[in-house]
Design a protein around this motif. Structure first.
Motif, mmCIF file in Angstrom:
data_model
loop_
_atom_site.group_PDB
_atom_site.id
_atom_site.type_symbol
_atom_site.label_atom_id
_atom_site.label_comp_id
_atom_site.label_asym_id
_atom_site.label_seq_id
_atom_site.Cartn_x
_atom_site.Cartn_y
_atom_site.Cartn_z
ATOM 1 N N GLY A 29 -12.309 -21.653 -1.751
ATOM 2 C CA GLY A 29 -11.986 -20.318 -1.277
ATOM 3 C C GLY A 29 -10.855 -19.755 -2.110
ATOM 4 N N PRO A 30 -10.408 -18.546 -1.807
ATOM 5 C CA PRO A 30 -9.315 -17.936 -2.563
ATOM 6 C C PRO A 30 -7.976 -18.548 -2.184
ATOM 7 N N CYS A 31 -7.039 -18.524 -3.100
ATOM 8 C CA CYS A 31 -5.716 -19.069 -2.817
ATOM 9 C C CYS A 31 -5.111 -18.395 -1.596
ATOM 10 N N GLN A 32 -5.099 -17.067 -1.585
ATOM 11 C CA GLN A 32 -4.528 -16.304 -0.473
ATOM 12 C C GLN A 32 -5.588 -15.484 0.234
ATOM 13 N N LEU A 33 -5.438 -15.373 1.556
ATOM 14 C CA LEU A 33 -6.237 -14.425 2.310
ATOM 15 C C LEU A 33 -5.801 -13.007 1.954
ATOM 16 N N GLU A 34 -6.778 -12.124 1.814
ATOM 17 C CA GLU A 34 -6.484 -10.723 1.503
ATOM 18 C C GLU A 34 -6.966 -9.826 2.649
ATOM 19 N N THR A 35 -8.265 -9.719 2.819
ATOM 20 C CA THR A 35 -8.857 -9.004 3.949
ATOM 21 C C THR A 35 -10.011 -9.837 4.476
ATOM 22 N N LEU A 36 -10.471 -9.525 5.670
ATOM 23 C CA LEU A 36 -11.613 -10.257 6.217
ATOM 24 C C LEU A 36 -12.851 -10.031 5.369
ATOM 25 N N ASP A 37 -13.096 -8.800 4.970
ATOM 26 C CA ASP A 37 -14.269 -8.530 4.130
ATOM 27 C C ASP A 37 -14.204 -9.332 2.835
ATOM 28 N N VAL A 58 -16.345 -26.455 3.251
ATOM 29 C CA VAL A 58 -15.190 -26.060 4.052
ATOM 30 C C VAL A 58 -14.548 -24.863 3.355
ATOM 31 N N PHE A 59 -14.322 -23.777 4.100
ATOM 32 C CA PHE A 59 -13.652 -22.610 3.526
ATOM 33 C C PHE A 59 -12.151 -22.807 3.598
ATOM 34 N N LYS A 60 -11.486 -22.551 2.476
ATOM 35 C CA LYS A 60 -10.039 -22.714 2.364
ATOM 36 C C LYS A 60 -9.376 -21.413 1.954
ATOM 37 N N SER A 61 -8.302 -21.039 2.641
ATOM 38 C CA SER A 61 -7.446 -19.961 2.176
ATOM 39 C C SER A 61 -6.150 -20.005 2.967
ATOM 40 N N SER A 62 -5.099 -19.402 2.420
ATOM 41 C CA SER A 62 -3.762 -19.507 3.000
ATOM 42 C C SER A 62 -3.252 -18.162 3.479
ATOM 43 N N TYR A 63 -2.608 -18.172 4.646
ATOM 44 C CA TYR A 63 -1.980 -16.962 5.167
ATOM 45 C C TYR A 63 -0.554 -16.792 4.648
ATOM 46 N N ASP A 64 0.030 -17.873 4.102
ATOM 47 C CA ASP A 64 1.391 -17.804 3.573
ATOM 48 C C ASP A 64 1.520 -18.828 2.461
ATOM 49 N N LYS A 65 1.981 -18.385 1.304
ATOM 50 C CA LYS A 65 2.265 -19.279 0.190
ATOM 51 C C LYS A 65 3.783 -19.384 0.084
ATOM 52 N N ALA A 66 4.332 -20.373 0.776
ATOM 53 C CA ALA A 66 5.783 -20.477 0.911
ATOM 54 C C ALA A 66 6.456 -21.078 -0.317
ATOM 55 N N ASN A 67 5.669 -21.605 -1.249
ATOM 56 C CA ASN A 67 6.256 -22.277 -2.418
ATOM 57 C C ASN A 67 6.058 -21.463 -3.687
#
Length: 284
Positions: A29-37, A58-67
Motif C-alpha cells: 500500500g502507500p506509505c501515507q494515507l491520503e484520502t479514502l478514494d 494485507v493493505f498497509k498505510s500509515s496515518y502518522d509518519k512520526a520518524n
C-alpha cells in the motif's frame, strides 16, 4: 554449525495466514494515507493482482509518519481520520489492514480497528510499546531496527510473547551501513526464522537512503524488486512493498516506492519464486 530446527508458528489474520512454509502474503500500500478514494484506488488493484497470483494480501498505510527526517516532513492525516479510513478499506476490499503505532496509547487504540499493528524499526527496542502491542490482541509486526543484528530480534519477540501473544511477525528492512545508506543481509531472514516466528522482507525500505536528500530520505526504487525476489527465493512468510500510482508526487518515501502499475507483474513473479522456494525448502 546449523541450529536445531524450531517449530514454525502460523499467524492467521482475517483471510490470510502467515507461515514461513505457506504461500506468500503480500503486505502493500502507500506509505501515507491520503484520502479514502486514493486508498481504495490502490487497494483494489493490489487485491485483484494478489488473488490472480495466489498470494495473500494485507493493505498497509500509515496515518502518522512520526520518524520524518526533518520537522517540515509531512506527517500524515492523523489517527482519527486514519483509523476510520483503514476500517473502510477493510470493509470494502475484504482484506486485513496494517498500520504503524508509535506509543502505548496508539497501540491499544489502533488494535480496536486494524488487524496488524506495526512497530517501526526505530522503536523496536521500546519495551513498554512492545508490551502494549502484545497485550492489544492484534497481530504485531516488528520491524528490525537499522541498528540491530538479526539474532537480536529473538529478545525483541520475547518481549511481545511475554504478554501471552502468539501473533508475532518479524520484518527485515536493512541495517545502517555508513552514512545515509542501508544494506540488506539475506542471512538475516533464515536467522530470524530460527525464532519460529513468520518472517517478512521489507523490499522498499531496504533500498531507502535515510536522510539522503538532506531534508528527506532518498531511495533506489529500481532495486526494490531485486530485494523482493532475492528474499522470496529463500522461503519466507511475506513481503512488504510500498507502492503509489505516482511515487514522485507521494507525500513520503516516494524514492523507494514501486509504481502501482508495476505491481501485478511483480506479484506474479514473486509467486513463482515462492512456489520454487516452498517446494524445496532451505535448511539453514
Amino acid at each position: 554449525m546449523t541450529a536445531a530446527p524450531v517449530a514454525q508458528a502460523r499467524v492467521a489474520v482475517g483471510n490470510v495466514t502467515f507461515g514461513n512454509d505457506l504461500p506468500l502474503v503480500v503486505i502493500a500500500g502507500p506509505c501515507q494515507l491520503e484520502t479514502l478514494d486514493h486508498a481504495l484506488s490502490i487497494a483494489e488493484p493490489l487485491a485483484r493482482a494478489c488473488a490472480e497470483a495466489g498470494a495473500g494480501f494485507v493493505f498497509k498505510s500509515s496515518y502518522d509518519k512520526a520518524n520524518r527526517t526533518s520537522l517540515s516532513g509531512r506527517r500524515g492525516i492523523g489517527i482519527d481520520e486514519g483509523l476510520a479510513m483503514l476500517a473502510a478499506v477493510r470493509e470494502r476490499i475484504g482484506c486485513p489492514v496494517l498500520t504503524d503505532v508509535h506509543d502505548e496509547a496508539q497501540a491499544l487504540r489502533a488494535a480496536e480497528v486494524v488487524d496488524i499493528i506495526q512497530i517501526p524499526a526505530f522503536l523496536s527496542r521500546q519495551t513498554d510499546l512492545l508490551l502494549a502491542a502484545g497485550r492489544s490482541g492484534a497481530v504485531v509486526n516488528i520491524k528490525k531496527g537499522q541498528f540491530l543484528a538479526p539474532w537480536d530480534m529473538a529478545n525483541v519477540a520475547d518481549k511481545v510473547a511475554s504478554t501471552g501473544s502468539d501473533r508475532i511477525l518479524l520484518t527485515e528492512r536493512g541495517v545502517s551501513f555508513g552514512y545515509n545508506t542501508l544494506v540488506a543481509d539475506m542471512r538475516s531472514l533464515p536467522i530470524m526464522a530460527r525464532t519460529g516466528w513468520p518472517v517478512i522482507m521489507d523490499a522498499t525500505h531496504s533500498v531507502q537512503q535515510p536522510g539522503g536528500q538532506g531534508g528527506s530520505s532518498g531511495g533506489q526504487r529500481e532495486f526494490a524488486p531485486v530485494m523482493a525476489r532475492a528474499a522470496v527465493s529463500l522461503g519466507i512468510a511475506g513481503v512488504f512493498i510500498e507502492t503509489h500510482e505516482d511515487p514522485d508526487r507521494a507525500p513520503s518515501d516516494g524514492p523507494n516506492m514501486v509504481p502501482l502499475d508495476q505491481m501485478p507483474a511483480l506479484i506474479a513473479s514473486l509467486m513463482r519464486f515462492d512456489a520454487l522456494a516452498k517446494a524445496d525448502p532451505l535448511r539453514v
